[in-house]
Design a protein around this motif. Structure first.
Motif, PDB file in Angstrom:
ATOM      1  N   THR A 121       0.799  -1.226   0.000  1.00  0.00           N
ATOM      2  CA  THR A 121       0.000   0.000   0.000  1.00  0.00           C
ATOM      3  C   THR A 121       0.829   1.273   0.000  1.00  0.00           C
ATOM      4  OG1 THR A 121      -0.137  -0.119   2.391  1.00  0.00           O
ATOM      5  CG2 THR A 121      -1.956  -1.073   1.142  1.00  0.00           C
TER       6      THR A 121
ATOM      7  N   HIS B 215       3.817   7.346   2.283  1.00  0.00           N
ATOM      8  CA  HIS B 215       3.080   8.538   1.861  1.00  0.00           C
ATOM      9  C   HIS B 215       2.696   9.441   3.027  1.00  0.00           C
ATOM     10  CE1 HIS B 215       1.847   6.121  -1.917  1.00  0.00           C
ATOM     11  NE2 HIS B 215       2.967   6.793  -2.113  1.00  0.00           N
TER      12      HIS B 215
ATOM     13  N   GLN C 179       0.988  12.482  16.557  1.00  0.00           N
ATOM     14  CA  GLN C 179       0.990  12.043  15.163  1.00  0.00           C
ATOM     15  C   GLN C 179       1.535  10.625  15.070  1.00  0.00           C
ATOM     16  OE1 GLN C 179       3.392  15.250  13.424  1.00  0.00           O
ATOM     17  NE2 GLN C 179       1.534  15.974  12.418  1.00  0.00           N
ATOM     18  N   SER C 180       1.125   9.919  14.024  1.00  0.00           N
ATOM     19  CA  SER C 180       1.635   8.567  13.886  1.00  0.00           C
ATOM     20  C   SER C 180       1.786   8.154  12.428  1.00  0.00           C
ATOM     21  CB  SER C 180       0.734   7.575  14.625  1.00  0.00           C
ATOM     22  OG  SER C 180      -0.592   7.695  14.172  1.00  0.00           O
TER      23      SER C 180
ATOM     24  N   VAL D 299       1.569   4.626  10.190  1.00  0.00           N
ATOM     25  CA  VAL D 299       1.055   3.277  10.342  1.00  0.00           C
ATOM     26  C   VAL D 299       1.297   2.485   9.074  1.00  0.00           C
ATOM     27  CG1 VAL D 299      -1.005   1.900  10.711  1.00  0.00           C
ATOM     28  CG2 VAL D 299      -0.749   4.076  11.891  1.00  0.00           C
ATOM     29  N   CYS D 300       1.747   1.239   9.221  1.00  0.00           N
ATOM     30  CA  CYS D 300       1.783   0.320   8.088  1.00  0.00           C
ATOM     31  C   CYS D 300       0.889  -0.854   8.446  1.00  0.00           C
ATOM     32  CB  CYS D 300       3.203  -0.157   7.791  1.00  0.00           C
ATOM     33  SG  CYS D 300       3.229  -1.264   6.369  1.00  0.00           S
ATOM     34  N   LEU D 301      -0.289  -0.887   7.860  1.00  0.00           N
ATOM     35  CA  LEU D 301      -1.240  -1.962   8.172  1.00  0.00           C
ATOM     36  C   LEU D 301      -0.724  -3.343   7.766  1.00  0.00           C
ATOM     37  CD1 LEU D 301      -4.847  -0.645   7.490  1.00  0.00           C
ATOM     38  CD2 LEU D 301      -3.925  -1.524   9.613  1.00  0.00           C
TER      39      LEU D 301
ATOM     40  N   ARG E 213       1.751  -4.377  10.161  1.00  0.00           N
ATOM     41  CA  ARG E 213       1.246  -4.172  11.512  1.00  0.00           C
ATOM     42  C   ARG E 213       2.261  -3.414  12.372  1.00  0.00           C
ATOM     43  NH1 ARG E 213      -3.285  -7.230  11.972  1.00  0.00           N
ATOM     44  NH2 ARG E 213      -3.354  -7.228  14.234  1.00  0.00           N
ATOM     45  N   VAL E 214       2.771  -2.338  11.800  1.00  0.00           N
ATOM     46  CA  VAL E 214       3.744  -1.499  12.500  1.00  0.00           C
ATOM     47  C   VAL E 214       3.126  -0.121  12.743  1.00  0.00           C
ATOM     48  CG1 VAL E 214       5.918  -0.239  12.225  1.00  0.00           C
ATOM     49  CG2 VAL E 214       5.800  -2.665  11.643  1.00  0.00           C
ATOM     50  N   ILE E 215       3.268   0.380  13.957  1.00  0.00           N
ATOM     51  CA  ILE E 215       2.792   1.731  14.257  1.00  0.00           C
ATOM     52  C   ILE E 215       3.939   2.514  14.886  1.00  0.00           C
ATOM     53  CG2 ILE E 215       1.101   3.132  15.505  1.00  0.00           C
ATOM     54  CD1 ILE E 215      -0.689   0.704  15.675  1.00  0.00           C
TER      55      ILE E 215
ATOM     56  N   ARG F 188       4.465   6.096  16.736  1.00  0.00           N
ATOM     57  CA  ARG F 188       3.654   7.184  17.263  1.00  0.00           C
ATOM     58  C   ARG F 188       4.532   8.119  18.081  1.00  0.00           C
ATOM     59  NH1 ARG F 188      -1.651   8.698  18.699  1.00  0.00           N
ATOM     60  NH2 ARG F 188      -1.860   9.294  20.867  1.00  0.00           N
TER      61      ARG F 188
END
Lengths: 365, 171, 135
Positions: free
Chosen positions: C93, C98, C107-108, C110-112, C115-117, C119
């Motif tokens: 994605t 981006h 602010q964060s 995210v890579c779904l 599964r990495v966040i 923050r």
């Protein structure tokens, strides 16, 4: 007679004991105001990122209870998880399936919102959404004939419910994605209430619950993302000041693909089978979260979720008509493709224009 | 430092005992009562106190270092080494200082050592995490060290009484 | 026995206890009494819901790169004293790349798929910034 040494020792022992007691009381006590205790967790569930930011004495407990509840709902309501009741229902091949009363209540609620929106919200649109590839990320523009065929299976009349026994007509599939996160936010509100949480925010993708107010006792500042800048969550189209409220945004920018220079976005109009092209780029539905009437059933959060999708499909004029005539306690923020932000009267004092955003703002009643 | 065979043996035995006590501590998970990472009774400190008086600072330090290294090796966790070393050495230095003050009993020395141990560990946490958040635990840890220090002091006192009439330490 | 210590607690021991107590109270006043918002801006990196690393941005002397591997994807994260951004990722994605640069608390990135966040927490909170963004 006992000597002074004895008393000295006794005295020393007493001081030691007393001092230790003070030590425990003084240091073991909670630091400052329990309302200031904060727990912030991020959860990836139901295909989205959820951020729970919870205050209060039981903030940690409530945040993790909310996470557990999200996982439970994900398992219960997923369309793709083969263990879920929705999957069982979709693959029953026209046979009745007995579901949890929780699922059957949600199906009832879905039917109700389909009715009030004249079919603009419809959980049976699932096969059409899949044909466009939005469920699998393998996007494609389906043939018109295929869509026509799929549309014959769309409509709540293909869902037959008697009590907890549910039967779908052959070829009909349901997806609760348009309502599940709203229902999840209702459950989060209930978990906050059970744990006496004074204030919190819960962001479940496009669904936000603003619980109580900010620590400085002003309303939570909830930003509505600018649909023109889908990649940047920090560019806003509008800012809302909310206390004890649900706010749900639906917009095509949240998932879309391009083919042959044309953009196709994920909200499908159940009437045509094609992506809704109504002149709106996002719809936000806001409703009060009444702390006194939280019973864990589909509530205001579920309503906002269902309506935001439906009103997006309807377009500006029809959406505003709906708002004036529906008799529901909701307010709207519509962002249009021609760079206007339309706010309904109930939010007149609660919205804040974003300087330099390029939008013009108008309040309607 | 030149050690006699007897001293060397004693050091080895005490190191083994310290390791065993560290292990024994796992059965009294203090962190259940007070939820702070790394909080514990500090039973191995008994050996340090004992060695300090019975064998002197040099050998006590030797035992401490051996205990820290072996403990980390056994746990397979070299990251833990900086924690136990910084905690242990700080405690040792403070206890050497306090034990010079003849007026203090073994209780005072123990309490001082326990408090210093916690300070050292928090310092290690701040260093490794690069974040001052662990400082928040220090006041609580210091409060708790009054109890754990008194407890190890009590056990050490019993130990000295029991061994006072043996010739184990002589020579 | 080189020397046996005194085996009964005495008044001088109380002095040590008092000293430790004073230290505890002093520390308590220093860390708990002060302004709570003085924490440095910190990047919290979580993988699969578990916090993998926390980095105080102020402790960095210059840009540092982290390679995160999770769920079959490899992400290249850049941390600097001022900001954090995902330089590259092999996820389908590319949402994380981006997202761009983040520099404010709350602010964060995210890579779904992975599964990495990442923050940002703590630091000076901008009072006029939104608490939550719906999107």
């Amino acid at each position: 007679m006992r000597g002074t040494v004895y008393y000295m020792k006794r005295f020393a022992g007493l001081i030691l004991a007393a001092a230790m007691l003070c030590g425990l009381c003084g240091c073991g006590g909670a630091p400052a105001d329990p309302d200031k205790a904060q727990e912030s967790i991020q959860v990836i569930a139901m295909d989205t990122v959820m951020i729970f930011s919870v205050y209060g004495e039981k903030s940690t407990h409530a945040a993790y209870a909310a996470e557990d509840e999200m996982r439970r709902l994900e398992d219960l309501l997923s369309r793709t998880d083969e263990e879920s009741q929705i999957f069982a229902l979709n693959s029953a091949g026209g046979q009745p399936v007995t579901v949890d009363s929780e699922v059957s209540r949600l199906l009832n609620t879905s039917g109700m919102y389909s009715d009030v929106t004249g079919g603009a919200f419809d959980i049976t649109i699932a096969p059409v959404v899949s044909a466009w590839g939005f469920t699998t990320d393998s996007y494609q523009v389906p043939a018109r004939a295929d869509l026509e065929e799929l549309l014959t299976h769309v409509g709540m009349e293909h869902v037959h419910q008697s009590g907890d026994s549910v039967r779908l007509d052959q070829g009909t599939q349901i997806d609760l994605g348009g309502i599940a996160k709203g229902y999840a936010s209702d459950r989060v509100a209930q978990i906050f209430a059970e744990n006496n949480i004074p204030r919190a925010t819960a962001a479940l993708g496009g669904n936000v619950l603003a619980w109580g107010d900010r620590p400085d006792e002003t309303p939570w500042r909830v930003g509505i993302q600018d649909p023109k800048v889908p990649d940047d969550r920090n560019t806003l189209a509008c800012l809302l000041h909310l206390t004890d409220a649900f706010a749900v945004t639906s917009g095509g920018y949240q998932r879309y693909f391009e083919e042959d220079g044309k953009t196709y976005q994920h909200i499908i109009d159940p009437a045509t089978g094609y992506p809704a092209d109504s002149g709106l780029t996002s719809v936000t539905v806001v409703a009060d979260c009444d702390r006194e009437s939280l019973d864990g059933l589909p509530g205001a959060g579920t309503m906002c979720d269902a309506l935001s999708t439906a009103l997006y499909v309807m377009g500006e004029d029809e959406a505003l008509d709906f708002w004036r005539n529906c008799g529901l306690d909701i307010d709207l923020v519509l962002v249009t493709a021609d760079d206007r932000v339309v706010v309904t009267a109930g939010l007149a004092d609660a919205y804040e224009a974003i300087e330099g955003s390029g939008y013009t703002y108008e309040v309607v009643s | 430092m030149k050690l006699t065979t007897k001293q060397l043996t004693l050091c080895a035995v005490l190191t083994a005992m310290a390791l065993a006590l560290s292990y024994l501590e796992n059965f009294f998970p203090l962190s259940l009562a007070i939820p702070i990472p790394g909080i514990k009774l500090g039973l191995a400190n008994i050996v340090t106190v004992f060695a300090l008086y019975a064998l002197g600072p040099g050998q006590a330090l030797l035992i401490l270092l051996a205990r820290c290294f072996l403990g980390a090796v056994f746990a397979g966790n070299m990251n833990a080494l900086i924690f136990s070393l910084l905690g242990g050495v700080t405690a040792m230095l403070v206890m050497i200082g306090l034990s010079r003050l003849r007026k203090l009993s073994v209780y005072g020395v123990s309490v001082g050592g326990a408090a210093a141990h916690n300070c050292g560990q928090v310092a290690a946490a701040v260093l490794t995490l690069g974040n001052t958040a662990p400082l928040y635990y220090l006041p609580v840890l210091l409060g708790v060290s009054l109890f754990t220090g008194a407890l190890t002091g009590l056990i050490s006192a019993c130990l000295f009484r029991a061994l006072a009439h043996t010739d184990l330490m002589k020579g | 026995m080189k020397s046996s210590p005194k085996l009964r607690p005495c008044g001088w021991d109380a002095l040590v206890v008092l000293l430790v107590l004073l230290l505890a109270v002093g520390c308590g006043a220093a860390v708990w009494g002060g302004n709570e918002a003085t924490h440095d801006l910190t990047a919290v990196i979580s993988v699969d819901g578990e916090t993998a690393e926390t980095v105080a941005l102020s402790s960095l002397s210059g840009p540092e790169e982290r390679t995160l591997t999770a769920n079959g994807y490899t992400l290249h994260l850049v941390l600097s004293p001022e900001e954090v951004y995902m330089e590259a990722a092999d996820c389908p994605t590319q949402d994380c790349v981006h997202t761009g640069h983040i520099s404010r608390s709350g602010q964060s990135i995210v890579c779904l798929p992975a599964r990495v966040i990442v923050r940002l927490e703590g630091g000076q909170k901008d009072e006029s910034a939104p608490d939550v963004v719906i999107g």
